[in-house]
Design a protein around this motif. Structure first.
Motif, mmCIF file in Angstrom:
data_model
loop_
_atom_site.group_PDB
_atom_site.id
_atom_site.type_symbol
_atom_site.label_atom_id
_atom_site.label_comp_id
_atom_site.label_asym_id
_atom_site.label_seq_id
_atom_site.Cartn_x
_atom_site.Cartn_y
_atom_site.Cartn_z
ATOM 1 N N LEU A 125 3.083 12.022 4.316
ATOM 2 C CA LEU A 125 2.924 13.443 4.003
ATOM 3 C C LEU A 125 2.147 14.160 5.115
ATOM 4 O O LEU A 125 2.548 15.223 5.588
ATOM 5 C CB LEU A 125 2.195 13.609 2.668
ATOM 6 C CG LEU A 125 1.892 15.053 2.246
ATOM 7 C CD1 LEU A 125 3.167 15.854 2.094
ATOM 8 C CD2 LEU A 125 1.081 15.086 0.947
ATOM 9 N N SER A 126 1.057 13.566 5.545
ATOM 10 C CA SER A 126 0.262 14.159 6.624
ATOM 11 C C SER A 126 1.101 14.356 7.879
ATOM 12 O O SER A 126 1.024 15.395 8.537
ATOM 13 C CB SER A 126 -0.937 13.263 6.958
ATOM 14 O OG SER A 126 -1.788 13.154 5.841
ATOM 15 N N ARG A 164 0.908 3.998 -1.770
ATOM 16 C CA ARG A 164 0.227 5.291 -1.873
ATOM 17 C C ARG A 164 -0.441 5.682 -0.555
ATOM 18 O O ARG A 164 -0.401 6.844 -0.143
ATOM 19 C CB ARG A 164 -0.819 5.239 -2.995
ATOM 20 C CG ARG A 164 -1.462 6.583 -3.290
ATOM 21 C CD ARG A 164 -2.298 6.505 -4.566
ATOM 22 N NE ARG A 164 -3.246 7.598 -4.658
ATOM 23 C CZ ARG A 164 -2.968 8.788 -5.175
ATOM 24 N NH1 ARG A 164 -1.756 9.032 -5.646
ATOM 25 N NH2 ARG A 164 -3.885 9.733 -5.227
ATOM 26 N N GLU A 165 -1.012 4.720 0.103
ATOM 27 C CA GLU A 165 -1.614 4.954 1.409
ATOM 28 C C GLU A 165 -0.542 5.393 2.414
ATOM 29 O O GLU A 165 -0.733 6.335 3.182
ATOM 30 C CB GLU A 165 -2.270 3.651 1.875
ATOM 31 C CG GLU A 165 -3.427 3.829 2.822
ATOM 32 C CD GLU A 165 -4.047 2.484 3.185
ATOM 33 O OE1 GLU A 165 -4.930 2.027 2.430
ATOM 34 O OE2 GLU A 165 -3.633 1.885 4.194
ATOM 35 N N ARG A 166 0.567 4.713 2.358
ATOM 36 C CA ARG A 166 1.717 5.076 3.205
ATOM 37 C C ARG A 166 2.208 6.484 2.884
ATOM 38 O O ARG A 166 2.546 7.263 3.783
ATOM 39 C CB ARG A 166 2.870 4.105 2.952
ATOM 40 C CG ARG A 166 2.781 2.799 3.670
ATOM 41 C CD ARG A 166 4.143 2.093 3.561
ATOM 42 N NE ARG A 166 4.563 1.552 4.839
ATOM 43 C CZ ARG A 166 4.126 0.382 5.320
ATOM 44 N NH1 ARG A 166 3.278 -0.349 4.653
ATOM 45 N NH2 ARG A 166 4.558 -0.037 6.500
ATOM 46 N N MET A 178 0.581 9.021 1.625
ATOM 47 C CA MET A 178 -0.347 10.046 2.117
ATOM 48 C C MET A 178 -0.240 10.220 3.623
ATOM 49 O O MET A 178 -0.345 11.338 4.138
ATOM 50 C CB MET A 178 -1.779 9.672 1.727
ATOM 51 C CG MET A 178 -2.044 9.931 0.242
ATOM 52 S SD MET A 178 -3.755 9.646 -0.212
ATOM 53 C CE MET A 178 -3.862 10.597 -1.746
ATOM 54 N N THR A 179 -0.026 9.142 4.316
ATOM 55 C CA THR A 179 0.114 9.223 5.772
ATOM 56 C C THR A 179 1.429 9.903 6.150
ATOM 57 O O THR A 179 1.476 10.751 7.047
ATOM 58 C CB THR A 179 0.052 7.814 6.383
ATOM 59 O OG1 THR A 179 -1.145 7.183 5.947
ATOM 60 C CG2 THR A 179 0.063 7.902 7.906
ATOM 61 N N MET A 194 9.677 3.839 11.189
ATOM 62 C CA MET A 194 8.944 2.564 11.243
ATOM 63 C C MET A 194 8.035 2.382 10.037
ATOM 64 O O MET A 194 7.934 1.299 9.469
ATOM 65 C CB MET A 194 8.096 2.506 12.511
ATOM 66 C CG MET A 194 8.944 2.620 13.760
ATOM 67 S SD MET A 194 7.966 2.452 15.247
ATOM 68 C CE MET A 194 9.230 2.751 16.490
ATOM 69 N N ARG A 213 0.812 -1.213 0.000
ATOM 70 C CA ARG A 213 0.000 0.000 0.000
ATOM 71 C C ARG A 213 0.855 1.278 0.000
ATOM 72 O O ARG A 213 0.742 2.124 0.886
ATOM 73 C CB ARG A 213 -0.908 0.042 1.234
ATOM 74 C CG ARG A 213 -1.859 -1.146 1.323
ATOM 75 C CD ARG A 213 -2.764 -1.042 2.527
ATOM 76 N NE ARG A 213 -3.659 -2.176 2.628
ATOM 77 C CZ ARG A 213 -4.866 -2.238 2.039
ATOM 78 N NH1 ARG A 213 -5.299 -1.217 1.332
ATOM 79 N NH2 ARG A 213 -5.619 -3.308 2.158
#
Lengths: 188, 188
Positions: free
Chosen positions: B154-155, B147-149, B151-152, B186, B145
């Motif tokens: 970046l946030s 892309r999910e990683r 975005m997180t 991590m 994942r």
DNA sequence: TGTACATCAGTGAACGCGCGTTCACTGATGTAC
DNA sequence: TGTACATCAGTGAACGCGCGTTCACTGATGTAC
């Protein structure tokens, strides 16, 4: 007096409440004295019976809004990991994204506060500290380095919400929210 | 013409560059036409030979600054995980925290952009998209994942930087930066 | 290459306009007798 | 309990001031012959 002392207190409370919403919706520079007073059902002149200046108002409103958010946080019923998850899911919800006026003041005002006066920044810092403490408690001894985790979690939800609000494309916005929600289950 | 076409282009570039720094340092409402022009070595009247309006300037500057940050990102030499770590360490450095005028426009302007016009928000959204793509590439197939990683991640870095800047207490500010830096090893 | 003319980047005074703040005023409220 | 007076919350006109924008003007630059 044209109004009783009790009425004065009510007026002040009304101003603070409206300003608290406007502030979060439009930023620290987003409220005008005249608009604010008219929204509170008064004319602009009376403002100075309640606050020294516009800057003084901003300081007080920020402190008020932070304290309110803090109280809501500590009043939450569910404890432990389940409570934390529930909170994260609300924080990164579409509802919260679309209703900044009633939402987290940290996410709504963070970049504004960085450029604000010391009084405002101090109130903000205190709120952040209390937030970190609350999150740290949710980790308790379940996880190592709970405070470090808490700060990272806070950064991720604030950043995620801020980005989801700024972005123009509903699909990316939603993707940010759900990505952070999902990934945070690993760290939390 | 009082100035050659080449000189006009230089003037415009100078205005954009200064506005790019001022914007990030003081927010979307933080630059005045007169101050900006005087910083660029001209008087305020000439502004309208370069831009239709102040709002038009803000839009163009945001787009310019996003494109610049994007180019710097894609020009980075180190690839893979090491490149990602290096970038995170810079992003969450004291240097970056204390120099918003030359730093990431996303972190500097996110809450302002959420309240800005559509043109500005579109430019911002494009920049966020490109940033997410870059981060996703750094994960490659190393992680699930990606892309999910991305975005997180970046946030978390945006949120961490924004909080570190807003907070008044140098100790907490530094603690936020180092916590996020450390914890992100991590997820990354 | 030189000349005449149109163009337009930049100047700086002037304009509305909105905003924060001030102030004289009103009249109900609180207080002292 | 009733009366006289001081207080002060709220009103609304007026104030400076800064800001974005306009505009007549200037003079070097670009272009046409």
């Amino acid at each position: 007096m044209a109004r009783s002392q009790a009425e004065k207190a009510e007026s002040r409370a009304r101003i603070l409440e409206i300003a608290g919403a406007e502030l979060r919706a439009r930023g620290l520079d987003g409220i005008g004295v005249a608009d604010l007073m008219s929204a509170a059902g008064m004319t602009h002149g009376g403002f100075y019976k309640h606050f020294e200046s516009r800057e003084n108002l901003v300081e007080e409103v920020l402190a008020h809004v932070m304290a309110e958010a803090d109280a809501q946080l500590y009043a939450r019923e569910r404890k432990g990991r389940a409570g934390l998850m529930e909170y994260i899911d609300w924080y990164l919800s579409q509802e919260h994204r679309d209703g900044p006026e009633a939402g987290c003041p940290i996410a709504a005002l963070a970049t504004d506060v960085a450029r604000a006066g010391e009084g405002t920044r101090t109130a903000f810092t205190r709120g952040v500290g209390r937030f970190v403490d609350w999150l740290t408690d949710r980790f308790g001894s379940r996880r190592d380095r709970p405070r470090e985790r808490a700060m990272t979690l806070l950064s991720a939800i604030v950043g995620g919400l801020v980005l989801a609000r700024a972005v123009n494309d509903p699909k990316i916005s939603e993707e940010i929210l759900s990505s952070v929600r999902r990934q945070l289950r690993m760290i939390a």
